[in-house]
Design a protein around this motif. Structure first.
Motif, mmCIF file in Angstrom:
data_model
loop_
_atom_site.group_PDB
_atom_site.id
_atom_site.type_symbol
_atom_site.label_atom_id
_atom_site.label_comp_id
_atom_site.label_asym_id
_atom_site.label_seq_id
_atom_site.Cartn_x
_atom_site.Cartn_y
_atom_site.Cartn_z
ATOM 1 N N GLY A 148 0.731 -1.219 0.029
ATOM 2 C CA GLY A 148 -0.281 -0.073 -0.020
ATOM 3 C C GLY A 148 1.018 1.370 0.117
ATOM 4 N N HIS A 149 2.343 1.232 0.132
ATOM 5 C CA HIS A 149 2.867 2.334 -0.022
ATOM 6 C C HIS A 149 4.402 2.207 -0.288
ATOM 7 C CE1 HIS A 149 3.928 6.358 1.227
ATOM 8 N NE2 HIS A 149 4.840 6.049 1.885
ATOM 9 N N LEU A 206 12.829 -2.135 -12.247
ATOM 10 C CA LEU A 206 13.412 -3.195 -11.448
ATOM 11 C C LEU A 206 12.606 -3.237 -10.063
ATOM 12 C CD1 LEU A 206 17.183 -2.441 -12.084
ATOM 13 C CD2 LEU A 206 15.776 -4.249 -12.984
ATOM 14 N N GLY A 207 12.172 -2.063 -9.624
ATOM 15 C CA GLY A 207 11.298 -2.146 -8.573
ATOM 16 C C GLY A 207 10.068 -2.627 -8.396
ATOM 17 N N ALA A 208 9.464 -2.507 -9.582
ATOM 18 C CA ALA A 208 8.004 -3.333 -9.850
ATOM 19 C C ALA A 208 8.416 -4.827 -9.816
ATOM 20 C CB ALA A 208 7.287 -2.715 -10.882
ATOM 21 N N LEU A 209 9.593 -5.267 -10.534
ATOM 22 C CA LEU A 209 9.692 -6.597 -10.643
ATOM 23 C C LEU A 209 10.131 -7.151 -9.426
ATOM 24 C CD1 LEU A 209 12.021 -7.007 -14.026
ATOM 25 C CD2 LEU A 209 9.364 -7.276 -13.739
ATOM 26 N N VAL A 251 1.015 -2.438 -6.378
ATOM 27 C CA VAL A 251 1.758 -1.652 -5.395
ATOM 28 C C VAL A 251 1.167 -0.108 -5.743
ATOM 29 C CG1 VAL A 251 3.414 -1.125 -7.386
ATOM 30 C CG2 VAL A 251 4.012 -0.849 -4.975
ATOM 31 N N TYR A 252 1.349 0.734 -4.435
ATOM 32 C CA TYR A 252 1.113 2.221 -4.727
ATOM 33 C C TYR A 252 2.273 2.774 -4.612
ATOM 34 C CZ TYR A 252 -0.686 6.867 -3.674
ATOM 35 O OH TYR A 252 -1.371 7.903 -3.993
ATOM 36 N N ASP A 253 2.635 3.197 -5.749
ATOM 37 C CA ASP A 253 4.061 3.756 -6.148
ATOM 38 C C ASP A 253 3.891 5.426 -5.887
ATOM 39 O OD1 ASP A 253 6.547 4.508 -7.090
ATOM 40 O OD2 ASP A 253 5.845 4.593 -9.208
#
Length: 381
Positions: A61-62, A105-108, A118-120
């Motif tokens: 969520g964050h 990369l962060g999402a992977l 994900v809440y980006d």
């Protein structure tokens, strides 16, 4: 019509009507959960999940996803040192290309950890090109995400007088978020009165309402959170049920009660909060006010990026406070204040609610998107 059948799993649905199925199947049709029952016959691609646990895809969520490239740099930093090191020094060095790689990369990293949503919170918004690159990174990773449009590298240094680029917010909304029925959705990630002069807070929230996007806000984290931000927002008539409040650790009791009365959503990030000095997790106070919080990672500069770490920190952080109070008063804690089943809900359905996606994901429910994580409990770790 594409059909996938997940067979022979232990299914923890997080659906109050379905509960847990000790051995069952899940039928997915064109990405939608079509049936959940003990046995499903029919044609389609079969995934044999024998011996595995199926849970709803975790919802972070964050998270400030752009910080994936500088992971672990702030393990020994407090909250103020984080602002100086990340926002003043490292953030301004990011190019749009760096931003694309970081968000990709962060999402992977999220997907690899079973996080499907994900809440980006993108607060390194140094140019329109940076925003484009951040969104493209999320898109290419294939994750479900809320893109929280926020400030640039220096715009969160307390208390800032620097507005975001309002025209660019409108451009981003028109270019990428023409429909709410897509993997990526948009929100306003406002800094709020802890970190931003109130005239700009008003403008950001007004713009969010103009664009019909939800608002996410940092409140109650550390010393800055003691500035009574929720009362300031209420007095201005700015806060409503479309808000998601992050952290909430150092809010006073009156502010927690206000949030419950309004019916906001909330997210706590226990592993970061306990490490960086935000304060003790607010989960029990939020729940007492009628708010079922979601769970977040926050920053991988300080902690790992997997949801299991955050879930364990939630159990430990909440129980530690209650157990210490009991010891001081020579009491026995029974029942425990939070259970593993509660924490799983924080990481799934509650997190989806906090992202304003509770009808889309968060549980293995017929009609929802098939965001599902399979866990092999026989793994050595």
């Amino acid at each position: 019509m594409e059909k996938i059948i997940i067979k022979n799993a232990v299914i923890i649905t997080e659906d109050p009507k379905l509960g847990m199925i000790t051995r069952g199947d899940i039928l997915i049709q064109d990405g939608i959960i079509a049936e959940v029952t003990e046995k499903i016959e029919g044609e389609g691609q079969v995934i044999d999940a024998s011996g595995m646990i199926a849970v709803p895809g975790f919802v972070d969520g964050h998270r400030h996803t752009w910080e994936s490239l500088i992971r672990s740099t702030g393990v020994d930093w407090n909250h103020a040192q984080y602002f100086n090191g990340v926002k003043k020094v490292m953030g301004p060095l990011y190019t749009p290309d760096d931003t694309y790689v970081a968000n990709y990369l962060g999402a992977l990293e999220c997907v690899d950890a079973g996080i499907t949503t994900v809440y980006d919170w993108f607060h390194n918004n140094n140019s329109p090109e940076h925003a484009d690159a951040a969104i493209q990174g999320l898109k290419d990773a294939g994750i479900r995400a809320v893109f929280g449009y926020s400030d640039d590298a220096e715009g969160e240094i307390p208390v800032s007088d620097k507005p975001i680029d309002y025209d660019d917010v409108r451009r981003i909304k028109d270019k990428y978020f023409t429909s709410k029925n897509q993997l990526l959705t948009m929100a306003m990630a406002t800094r709020g009165p802890q970190f931003l002069e109130m005239n700009h807070v008003r403008e950001e929230i007004s713009l969010a309402r103009e664009l019909d996007i939800p608002v996410c806000i940092h409140v109650g984290d550390g010393l800055w959170g003691k500035s009574r931000p929720v009362i300031k927002l209420k007095d201005e008539g700015l806060i409503d049920e479309n808000f998601t409040c992050i952290h909430c650790n150092t809010l006073c009791d009156e502010e927690i009660e206000i949030l419950g009365q309004i019916g906001v959503d909330a997210v706590f990030c226990p592993e970061v909060e306990l490490n960086m000095g935000h304060g003790f997790p607010a989960a029990l106070r939020l729940r007492a006010a009628g708010i079922e919080p979601g769970l977040g990672i926050d920053v991988c500069t300080s902690i790992p990026g997997d949801m299991f770490g955050s879930m364990r920190a939630a159990l430990m952080g909440i129980r530690a406070v209650v157990n210490d109070h009991a010891l001081q008063n020579e009491l026995v804690v029974d029942p425990l204040p939070v259970l593993a089943s509660d924490v799983l809900r924080f990481a799934t359905q509650n997190g989806a609610n906090s992202c304003k996606l509770g009808s889309v994901t968060g549980s293995i429910t017929v009609g929802k998107q098939a965001d599902i994580t399979l866990i092999p409990p026989q793994a050595l770790n």
